[in-house]
Scaffold this active site. Structure first.
Site, PDB file in Angstrom:
ATOM      1  N   HIS A 321       0.802  -1.220   0.000  1.00 32.39           N
ATOM      2  CA  HIS A 321       0.000   0.000   0.000  1.00 32.39           C
ATOM      3  C   HIS A 321       0.835   1.270   0.000  1.00 32.39           C
ATOM      4  O   HIS A 321       0.344   2.323  -0.411  1.00 32.39           O
ATOM      5  CB  HIS A 321      -0.957   0.004   1.196  1.00 32.39           C
ATOM      6  CG  HIS A 321      -2.178  -0.831   0.988  1.00 32.39           C
ATOM      7  ND1 HIS A 321      -2.219  -2.174   1.262  1.00 32.39           N
ATOM      8  CD2 HIS A 321      -3.412  -0.519   0.519  1.00 32.39           C
ATOM      9  CE1 HIS A 321      -3.412  -2.653   0.971  1.00 32.39           C
ATOM     10  NE2 HIS A 321      -4.159  -1.666   0.518  1.00 32.39           N
ATOM     11  N   GLY A 322       2.054   1.204   0.474  1.00 39.97           N
ATOM     12  CA  GLY A 322       2.841   2.428   0.467  1.00 39.97           C
ATOM     13  C   GLY A 322       4.193   2.263   1.121  1.00 39.97           C
ATOM     14  O   GLY A 322       4.395   1.387   1.969  1.00 39.97           O
TER      15      GLY A 322
END
Length: 464
Positions: A321-322
Site C-alpha cells: 500500500h505504500g
C-alpha cells in the site's frame, strides 16, 4: 484523469464509447489499447514508456514460458525473470526513496533519494502482469500471442488505476471474442452510476471531517469523541471511495464486454476480522493468497509455519500500500488480529452474540484505518492517545459535528448494508424499469452539480 471528473464524464468517456462501438469487432482491442494509453498518459505522459516496457517484457516472457514448457527448468527461469523485473520496477519507483532514507541511517551508508514521482496505478498493473506469466506456466491461462490484445489487457483503463486486480485468466476468453449487448451496456451503465454516486455523494461528503479532526489534533483541540468521529469518517470515506471506484470499473468493464470479479462484499457487516478481509478488496487478498500464501505452504505445514506465512503475507500487504512505516505497522496490526482469531479467540467468538462480534470487528477495523491514514507515526500515536483517554472526552464542537453530520452518518451506515439491495429486489419489475433511468439521471445531475461547485474530490487509492 479520474472517473469522478467532468473531463472524464463529458469528454473522454463519450468519445471513447463512440469510437469503440463504431469500430468492427476485430479492431476493438486496438482501440481499447490506444484510448487506455491516452487515459494513463493524461497527467503523466512520460510514464507511458514504463507501461509499454512492462507490456513488452511480460508478453515476451509469456511466449518464452510457453515455448520452453517441456524444459521445465528453463520455463521456470523465465517466470522468475518476469517476477524479478516486475518487482524491480515496482521497487525502484515506489520504494527506493524509503529504502534509501532508512538505510542511510546506518553508519557508513549514504544513498541518494531521487524524489521520482510515483507512476499512477503501478502497484495494480505490475501485479496483473506478474501473475500472467505465472498462470501461463501453471497452465491456468492460455498464452496471448497477439501483442495488441495483451497490451489491451494490461492497460485496460476501467481497472488500470486502482483495480480491481484483474487476472488474465479471467478475461482471456473475452479478449479473443466478446459480444457487446444492449443489456450489458445498460447493466454496466447502472453499475457505473451507482459507483459514481458512492464516490461523489457519499465519500466526498464525509471526507473533509477526517481532515478537520487531524487539524484539531495539531491545534490541540481534539477530544476523544472527536477523534473517534474522525476515524469513523475516514473509514466510511475510504470504503465508499474505493468501492465506488470498483463499481465504476466493473460497470465500465461490462459496457466494453468484460466481466470483472467483485472487489467488495459489504465488509462492514463482518462479524470477525477474518471475515472482513474476505469481503474487503477481494482481488488483492485473493492475489496474495494465490501467489504468495499458498505457495509458501498456507496453513498446511503446522502452526509455526502458518504463523510465519500470515506474517509474511500481511507484511507484504501493508508494504504494497505504500512506502511508509505506518503501512508496515498496519499490515502487522491485522496479521496480529488474524493470528489471535485463528489460535486464541476462535472458541470465544463462536459463543459471543453476533452484535458484540460485529462491534468488536468494527472497532478493530476503524482503529486500523487510523494507522493506515496517518503516515507520521508521531501524529498517529498522539491522535490515538487522545482517542483512548489521553485528553478531554467531549467538547461543544463535537456536538456541532454530530448535528452537522448526523444525517450523513446515518445514510453512510445504511448504505454500507444490504438494505438498499433488498428493498430494490422487492420492487415490481415495471417499477424497476421506470425508476432505473430516473435515478441514474438524478444521480448524474447531483454528481455533476457537486463536481462543478465543489473542490474536494480526492481519490485515496491513486497513491497506491
Amino acid at each position: 484523469m479520474i472517473f469522478s471528473s467532468l473531463t472524464f464524464l463529458f469528454a473522454y468517456l463519450p468519445l471513447t464509447l463512440a469510437v469503440y462501438f463504431l469500430m468492427p469487432l476485430r479492431a476493438r482491442n486496438g482501440v481499447l489499447l490506444v484510448v487506455s494509453l491516452v487515459f494513463y498518459g493524461w497527467g503523466e505522459p512520460v510514464y507511458i514508456s514504463i507501461m509499454i516496457l512492462s507490456i513488452l517484457i511480460d508478453y515476451t516472457h509469456g511466449m518464452l514460458v510457453e515455448r520452453f514448457r517441456r524444459r521445465d527448468k528453463l520455463a521456470r527461469w523465465f517466470v522468475g525473470q518476469s517476477v524479478v523485473f516486475n518487482l524491480a520496477l515496482l521497487g525502484f519507483f515506489k520504494y527506493w526513496d524509503f529504502l534509501a532514507a532508512n538505510l542511510s541511517l546506518l553508519p557508513g551508508v549514504s544513498l541518494p533519494q531521487l524524489g521520482i514521482p510515483l507512476p499512477i496505478g503501478i502497484s495494480f498493473f505490475t501485479f496483473q502482469t506478474m501473475s500472467y506469466t505465472v498462470d501461463v506456466y501453471r497452465r491456468e491461462a492460455p498464452v496471448q500471442r497477439n501483442l495488441v490484445s495483451f497490451g489491451a489487457y494490461v492497460t485496460m483503463f476501467p481497472q488500470l488505476i486502482a483495480g480491481p486486480i484483474v487476472q488474465y485468466k479471467t478475461v482471456a476468453a473475452a479478449l479473443e471474442r466478446r459480444v457487446n449487448t444492449a443489456e450489458d451496456f445498460a447493466l454496466g451503465a447502472r453499475r457505473f452510476a451507482v459507483g459514481l454516486a458512492k464516490k461523489v455523494l457519499l465519500a466526498n461528503a464525509v471526507g473533509a471531517l477526517w481532515d478537520g479532526r487531524l487539524a484539531a489534533w495539531k491545534a490541540g483541540t481534539l477530544t476523544a469523541a472527536g477523534g473517534w468521529l474522525g476515524l469513523l469518517a475516514f473509514g466510511f470515506q475510504i470504503y465508499f471511495d474505493f468501492s465506488g471506484y470498483s463499481d465504476m470499473a466493473i460497470g465500465l468493464g461490462r459496457i466494453f464486454g468484460f466481466r470483472f470479479n467483485e472487489n467488495f462484499d459489504h465488509p462492514y457487516l463482518s462479524a470477525s476480522v477474518t471475515e472482513f478481509w474476505r469481503r474487503w478488496h477481494m482481488s488483492l487478498t485473493g492475489w496474495f493468497r494465490e501467489y504468495l500464501y499458498i505457495p509458501l505452504g498456507g496453513s498446511r505445514c503446522g502452526a509455526a509455519k502458518t504463523l510465519r506465512n500470515i506474517l509474511i503475507v500481511w507484511l507484504c500487504t501493508g508494504f504494497w500500500h505504500g512506502a511508509s512505516w505506518n503501512f508496515i505497522l498496519w499490515g502487522l496490526y491485522f496479521a496480529a488480529w488474524l493470528v489471535l482469531e485463528k489460535y486464541v479467540l476462535r472458541q470465544a467468538l463462536k459463543k459471543t452474540p453476533g452484535w458484540i462480534k460485529h462491534l468488536y470487528t468494527l472497532a478493530v477495523v476503524f482503529v486500523g484505518w487510523g494507522i493506515f491514514a496517518m503516515e507520521d507515526l508521531a501524529v498517529c500515536g498522539g491522535y490515538f492517545s487522545v482517542c483512548f483517554g489521553g485528553g478531554r472526552l467531549w467538547s461543544a464542537a463535537d456536538g456541532y459535528i454530530l448535528r452537522s453530520y448526523g444525517l450523513t452518518f446515518l445514510i453512510l451506515i445504511l448504505a454500507s448494508t444490504t438494505l438498499g439491495q433488498r428493498l430494490w429486489r422487492q420492487l415490481p419489475r415495471q417499477a424497476e424499469r421506470v425508476l432505473t433511468p430516473v435515478l441514474m439521471g438524478l444521480g448524474l445531475v447531483l454528481c455533476t452539480a457537486y463536481l462543478v461547485d465543489g473542490s474536494y474530490n480526492p481519490f485515496l487509492y491513486f497513491r497506491f
